[in-house]
Design a protein around this motif. Structure first.
Motif, short mmCIF file in Angstrom:
data_model
loop_
_atom_site.label_atom_id
_atom_site.label_comp_id
_atom_site.label_asym_id
_atom_site.label_seq_id
_atom_site.Cartn_x
_atom_site.Cartn_y
_atom_site.Cartn_z
N VAL A 66 0.86 -1.18 0.00
CA VAL A 66 0.00 0.00 0.00
C VAL A 66 0.89 1.23 0.00
O VAL A 66 1.74 1.40 0.89
CB VAL A 66 -0.94 0.02 1.22
N ASP A 67 0.73 2.07 -0.98
CA ASP A 67 1.52 3.29 -1.13
C ASP A 67 0.59 4.48 -0.87
O ASP A 67 -0.39 4.67 -1.58
CB ASP A 67 2.11 3.37 -2.54
N THR A 68 0.89 5.26 0.17
CA THR A 68 0.02 6.38 0.52
C THR A 68 0.82 7.66 0.67
O THR A 68 1.95 7.66 1.15
CB THR A 68 -0.74 6.09 1.83
N GLU A 69 0.21 8.76 0.23
CA GLU A 69 0.80 10.07 0.40
C GLU A 69 0.25 10.80 1.62
O GLU A 69 0.71 11.88 1.95
CB GLU A 69 0.52 10.93 -0.85
N LEU A 70 -0.73 10.20 2.28
CA LEU A 70 -1.34 10.82 3.44
C LEU A 70 -0.51 10.51 4.67
O LEU A 70 -0.32 9.34 5.03
CB LEU A 70 -2.77 10.30 3.62
N LYS A 71 -0.01 11.54 5.33
CA LYS A 71 0.96 11.36 6.40
C LYS A 71 0.38 10.64 7.60
O LYS A 71 1.08 9.91 8.30
CB LYS A 71 1.50 12.72 6.83
N LYS A 72 -0.91 10.84 7.87
CA LYS A 72 -1.50 10.23 9.05
C LYS A 72 -1.95 8.79 8.82
O LYS A 72 -2.50 8.15 9.72
CB LYS A 72 -2.69 11.07 9.52
#
Length: 785
Positions: free
Chosen positions: A287-293
């Motif tokens: 899973v690649d996410t740009e959302l820091k939280k």
């Protein structure tokens, strides 16, 4: 299709000739053929000629020229085209003579009526819904030709590709016409055969079960999927792709689908050419996410896919939904989850990277509710967890849908997103289909001792469309006679608080099962409220008077258990109770995933003559393999114990059997006095479990018949010592109280019949005691209004 197209062209020519005769030599001249004289000058006056039905003011309102203006050929041409676009005129001419602008028009006629002739396969109402021309509308050739194509397309979709349509007009006074569509339906084009090329992993018969198109046979007179429809062929291609991709064939594709018309033109042979490719398994899942939280590694743990599992498209969809739901639950209302595939053809694996990005911010502009013909709007709106102006959150929308379904007022509930006028706005349309909420019900059971048990009742669950539950019932049967009134307000004082009152008087005639009957008169006050999103609590108070009766002649003659005779009398019961419920099912009506658990306790002794503590718990777990196979494991258990020196009275004990334990009649298991007609004594303890698997019936879905395999198992017993003894320390050998296993198995059939839902239970006993009472068949039904 070459022959029909030629015929359409011929019909168009014939149609033009008929209309020209009707309207004059210039009636159907295309607007582009109308002309404006190439003149320039100042318009002193505008003169309209040729209008019969249309007022001169109406013509002038469309004309983009006013007296006193200077015109040139370009402005005259613009004026001509403007009048032509109104569809009011079959021909328009404009010329400037001196200072007069002459506007000559030929009006299009008004349609008096639209008639269909020659149709038998399609009803006239369906044809009227399809065409755009309506009575009192403007007659134009373009509109008629467009409707001809619509009718031909409608017949094509119903399997009649050789159907032809000839439009005719009948002249009437006052510029009116009747429009007649003469239809030659032609023969129905069936499907002579469905063949597959290139398939090796699945047989032709397996793939024929996947697609919607079926071969024509004389006995398939109830289906409409055995005719040739090009649109259905495209749908079948997608069904084949889903079938293979959900079984590991990542590279699968349909190379071609060819429909060949038979030599005698009585049907088509359809051939699908497929390329299956190798079977794949899942490789690395990330899973690649740009959302820091949001932690990608943590999100990967909730993805329902593991490396080494067989590749399935459905798992990708489930993973996308799970990630979207998780992000929404974490407070991210705007997320965009997209899977990226990396196939490794050397190892036959597919790596999947789920890219979680912040999506565009979208807000709810408005919420429309449609389909609620009976239920008031506010009843649905108060179940919604999103409001107009809120940020769009898919999690809350899904919860809102389940909340509305949980009401039980609607057959179907959907929440759709509709485009709004602004890119950051969306509209929601809550579409519901009402279902009957009133119920006239009865049930019957056939037992092993030739007993027929009947029960009748009436209930309204959506009183006056306000969501209130009202029950005013007179129930008369061989087992129960009951009069009761109950009212429930789901939003008491406008709050999320359920309040209700019950007043009742009933008599249970258990003389055939336990040699006594009981009468109860009393009432309840109850309240319920949510604790969390998935948990709720209820509290209640009950005050009732119970009377246990056994005929004096039976006691005097010794034909019933003396223990029952000692239970005779009237007693007042005053109790308080509470209930806790935790529900994590994915659907409140037809769950396929999740579980639930309930706990209820009642304490009697706050006044009155009876003291006891009763505890009951039940729960269930559901797992759906697909829409046809859903496995469930449910169970319930209960225990009651007297306090303050009281023993548990016979009418407060548990009686299991009938609908609560299939294969055994009402009060069929548990302690029993076998000395006199095997009277049931009731139980202080019970535990019953059920394993059930829904199975396909192989019948068309419109028949509404469902089936399930089941197994019920459990026990009941544990009397007080005083009820098992003839004298202190001396136990009565005729009182049988064995906490032994009872079990049954069988099949249940549910049928949504025209008169209401009907359920049949066929049971086979697997384990029992010799004093238990059994039944092999039971059915119940209810008629809704």
């Amino acid at each position: 299709m070459i022959g029909p197209m030629n015929k359409i062209r011929a019909q168009s020519a014939a149609f033009a000739t008929i209309a020209a005769l009707l309207l004059g030599s210039t009636a159907l001249v295309a607007p582009q053929a109308a002309f404006a004289q190439a003149q320039s000058g100042v318009v002193q006056r505008i003169v309209v000629q040729g209008n019969e039905r249309i007022e001169q003011g109406t013509v002038l309102s469309y004309l983009p020229i006013q007296p006193g203006e200077t015109v040139d050929p370009q402005r005259l041409d613009l004026a001509l085209k403007t009048l032509a676009r109104t569809d009011l005129f079959a021909d328009v001419k404009i010329e400037l003579l001196g200072g007069d602008l002459i506007v000559r028009v030929v009006e299009n006629p008004i349609i008096n009526q639209v008639v269909f002739e020659g149709n038998s396969a399609l009803k006239e109402d369906k044809l009227k819904d399809e065409v755009q021309i309506r009575p009192r509308g403007i007659f134009t050739r373009a509109k008629v030709q467009a409707d001809v194509q619509r009718i031909i397309e409608l017949y094509r979709r119903s399997g009649r590709i050789s159907a032809t349509v000839t439009p005719k007009v009948v002249e009437l006074p006052q510029k009116r016409v009747d429009l007649v569509f003469e239809i030659n339906e032609g023969p129905k084009s069936g499907v002579l055969g469905v063949n597959f090329l290139g398939n090796s992993e699945f047989s032709d018969n397996d793939l024929r079960d996947v697609i919607v198109t079926k071969e024509s046979h004389w006995y398939k007179f109830l289906t409409s999927n055995d005719n040739y429809d090009p649109d259905r062929i495209e749908y079948d291609r997608e069904q084949l792709r889903k079938h293979y991709r959900n079984r590991g064939y990542f590279d699968f594709r349909v190379v071609a689908s060819v429909a060949e018309l038979a030599a005698d033109k009585n049907g088509f042979a359809i051939t699908y050419t497929v390329d299956e490719g190798p079977q794949y398994k899942f490789g690395k899942i990330t899973v690649d996410t740009e959302l820091k939280k949001l932690d990608g590694a943590l999100l990967a743990q909730i993805v329902p896919i593991r490396a080494g599992q067989l590749y399935e498209d459905e798992r990708i969809e489930q993973a996308t939904d799970a990630l979207t739901f998780a992000a929404g639950a974490a407070g991210f209302a705007f997320v965009d989850v997209r899977p990226r595939y990396v196939p490794n053809r050397e190892t036959n694996t597919v790596d999947v990277v789920f890219q979680v990005r912040e999506g565009p911010r979208v807000y709810v502009d408005r919420i429309d509710i449609v389909g609620n013909t009976r239920t008031l709007d506010y009843v649905l709106r108060r179940e919604l967890e999103v409001a107009e102006g809120d940020a769009y959150n898919r999690v809350l929308v899904d919860r809102s849908k389940n909340n509305i379904r949980r009401l039980g007022f609607f057959k179907d509930v959907t929440i759709e997103e509709l485009p709004s006028g602004q890119p950051d706005r969306t509209a929601l349309r809550v579409k519901v289909e009402e279902q009957p909420t009133g119920e006239l019900s009865f049930s019957a059971g056939y037992s092993s001792v030739d007993q027929l048990v009947l029960d009748v009742g009436i209930t309204e669950r959506n009183f006056r469309g306000r969501g209130q539950n009202l029950r005013a019932r007179v129930s008369v049967g061989s087992l129960r006679q009951q009069i009761d009134f109950a009212f429930t307000e789901p939003r008491f004082m406008g709050r999320d608080l359920r309040a209700g009152v019950d007043v009742y008087s009933y008599r249970y005639d258990l003389s055939d099962y336990a040699a006594y009957d009981t009468k109860s008169t009393g009432g309840n006050l109850r309240f319920g409220f949510p604790l969390t999103q998935n948990a709720s609590m209820s509290v209640r108070y009950t005050l009732r008077q119970d009377e246990v009766s056994v005929a004096d002649s039976l006691c005097a003659g010794g034909s019933v258990s003396q223990i029952l005779c000692l239970q005779r009398g009237a007693y007042m019961t005053s109790l308080i109770g509470y209930g806790l419920r935790l529900d994590r099912r994915n659907d409140p009506i037809r769950p396929t995933r999740g579980w639930f658990a309930d706990l209820n306790q009642d304490l009697a002794g706050f006044g009155g003559d009876v003291n006891y503590l009763k505890t009951e718990a039940d729960g269930g777990w559901y797992w759906g393999f697909n829409k046809d196979f859903v496995f469930s494991a449910t169970g319930s258990a209960g225990y009651i114990e007297g306090w303050g020196g009281d023993n548990v009275r016979i009418n407060d004990r548990f009686y299991k059997g009938g609908s609560s334990f299939r294969g055994f009649e009402t009060a069929g298991i548990g302690p029993r006095d076998i000395s006199v007609d095997s009277n049931s004594m009731g139980a202080k303890l019970y535990a019953v479990g059920t394993l059930e698997l829904t199975i396909p019936t192989l019948l068309p879905e419109q028949y509404g018949i469902k089936a399930a395999l089941f197994s019920d198992f459990g026990t009941a017993g544990l009397l007080d010592d005083v009820d098992r003894q003839n004298s202190p320390g001396v136990f009565n050998a005729n009182i049988r109280d064995d906490l032994s296993l009872r079990a049954s198995a069988g099949v249940s059939i549910d049928w949504k019949s025209p008169m209401g839902p009907i359920r049949f239970d066929l049971s086979q006993i697997l384990a029992k005691e010799d004093y238990d009472r059994t039944e092999t068949f039971r059915f119940s039904t209810s008629t809704r209004f």
